[in-house]
Design an enzyme around this catalytic site. Structure first.
Site, PDB file in Angstrom:
ATOM      1  N   ILE A 139      -3.072  -0.636  -6.572  1.00 18.31           N
ATOM      2  CA  ILE A 139      -2.646  -2.035  -6.619  1.00 18.31           C
ATOM      3  C   ILE A 139      -3.646  -2.872  -5.823  1.00 18.31           C
ATOM      4  CG2 ILE A 139      -0.774  -3.656  -6.215  1.00 18.31           C
ATOM      5  CD1 ILE A 139      -0.152  -1.326  -8.225  1.00 18.31           C
ATOM      6  N   LYS A 140      -4.200  -3.886  -6.478  1.00 25.24           N
ATOM      7  CA  LYS A 140      -5.216  -4.719  -5.826  1.00 25.24           C
ATOM      8  C   LYS A 140      -4.561  -5.855  -5.047  1.00 25.24           C
ATOM      9  CE  LYS A 140      -9.373  -5.584  -7.861  1.00 25.24           C
ATOM     10  NZ  LYS A 140     -10.295  -5.965  -8.964  1.00 25.24           N
ATOM     11  N   ILE A 141      -4.932  -5.949  -3.779  1.00 25.47           N
ATOM     12  CA  ILE A 141      -4.432  -7.011  -2.903  1.00 25.47           C
ATOM     13  C   ILE A 141      -5.633  -7.684  -2.259  1.00 25.47           C
ATOM     14  CG2 ILE A 141      -3.091  -7.501  -0.804  1.00 25.47           C
ATOM     15  CD1 ILE A 141      -1.340  -5.078  -1.458  1.00 25.47           C
TER      16      ILE A 141
END
Length: 372
Positions: A139-141
């Site tokens: 998951i890209k944050i």
């Protein structure tokens, strides 16, 4: 005779494709790149999905079903993108298994509209992870100030994270802190920390674009001599910091308990200046335990004519520090450069997100009108 991409992989660099579309998956193109170009992962962002959906007939059937169901634009985006990431994760499953979970990774980004909202970022990251439901998803944050505590919380929940939009060494240090705190939290909660993976995405070419603009405005011979040197120097110093921080007592204790290092990832590696070699941000950033996420054009250029000369990072720290001393001497305020780039990066992703919303909204309406 091994290919340049095989040589790059042998040097310890994981090659990830910076692009994903349903067309790539269903035509077998993605599988072909794994087999022939040593690709071991994929990254996505709102710009990539906007392009895929704008040009993708392969989405028409799903859009029609979603429109008939009365799905909202954001619901449709969520379903379409998580379906693509799930399918890509399945394509990469053999790579994931062969590398003990290090590679075979597929990234999906939380909505950029949430970049400055910690709690909303945490909630969406958990929702995306649950919807994709694959152990090889990341998951890209974004590494905004609000993103940092979200990174800790999401990793603490046992979810692997790709931290994106890192430009400065100072922020990178904070990202490493956020990762280590997340692993500590996950360990305390009883998660198997050996399965947690994270990468820290350091942007390269955008640094040169902004710095070179400022050097041209300064205009002195000393300034011009530094053209196109900042991006690589900045990334090399990031690797130096990575080596230092993952050798300290806090990190060593977690690694001994089964944790993995958070690998540096070189992002924005497509060359924007036509005067530069098109493989510059690949061949000059080779070191073990790194990831280079490339647009297909850069991937193919590397395969075709990349010249690999082993590790081009660890022996060049002194030169990289010298570049930064020289930038300061000619009047480049690098702290301002990185703040401008972070702000612009978030704004560009938000603009792409809104473009994606517009594309999907139009497609949903057209699909219904087509039935009328």
């Amino acid at each position: 005779m091994s290919t340049p991409t095989a040589q790059l992989a042998a040097a310890g660099v994981s090659i990830w494709l910076d692009d994903l579309s349903r067309q790539r998956i269903i035509t077998g193109n993605l599988a072909d790149l794994i087999a022939t170009r040593n690709v071991t992962g994929v990254t996505t962002n709102p710009t990539i999905f906007a392009g895929a959906l704008a040009n993708g007939e392969s989405y028409a059937g799903q859009v029609k079903v979603l429109a008939e169901r009365g799905a909202s634009t954001d619901e449709a985006i969520f379903e379409i993108t998580t379906d693509d990431v799930r399918a890509a994760s399945d394509v990469f499953q053999p790579v994931f298994a062969a590398t003990d979970g290090v590679d075979g990774r597929v990234s999906i980004e939380v909505s950029p509209d949430l970049a400055h909202d910690t709690e909303a970022t945490i909630a969406e990251a958990k929702k995306l992870a649950a919807a994709v439901d694959r152990p090889n998803a990341l998951i890209k944050i974004p590494a905004t100030k609000a993103g940092l505590p979200a990174i800790t919380e999401v990793i603490g929940a046992g979810i692997s994270v790709n931290v994106t939009l890192i430009f400065s060494l100072e922020r990178y240090g904070e990202v490493i802190d956020a990762y280590l705190a997340g692993v500590e939290k996950a360990k305390a909660a009883g998660h198997d920390i050996s399965t947690l993976q994270s990468v820290a995405s350091f942007f390269v070419s955008r640094v040169d674009t902004e710095v070179d603009k400022r050097l041209a405005a300064i205009g002195t011979p000393e300034a011009k001599a530094l053209t196109s040197k900042a991006g690589i120097a900045n990334a090399r110093l990031a690797y130096e910091l990575f080596e230092q921080r993952f050798a300290d007592d806090r990190a060593k204790e977690l690694l001994a308990a089964g944790a993995t290092v958070q690998r540096p990832l070189w992002a924005s590696t497509g060359v924007k200046d036509p005067n530069l070699p098109d493989t510059l941000y690949v061949t000059e950033l080779v070191a073990p335990g790194t990831v280079n996420t490339m647009p297909e054009k850069t991937l193919q250029a590397t395969f075709d004519h990349g010249v690999l000369e082993g590790d081009t990072i660890t022996g060049n720290y002194a030169d990289a520090h010298a570049v930064f001393d020289q930038l300061a001497a000619v009047g480049v305020d690098f702290a301002d450069v990185t703040q401008v780039l972070e702000d612009e990066g978030v704004e560009k992703f938000i603009a792409s997100w809104h473009e994606l919303q517009e594309t999907v909204s139009t497609a949903l309406k057209s699909s219904l009108q087509g039935d009328a």
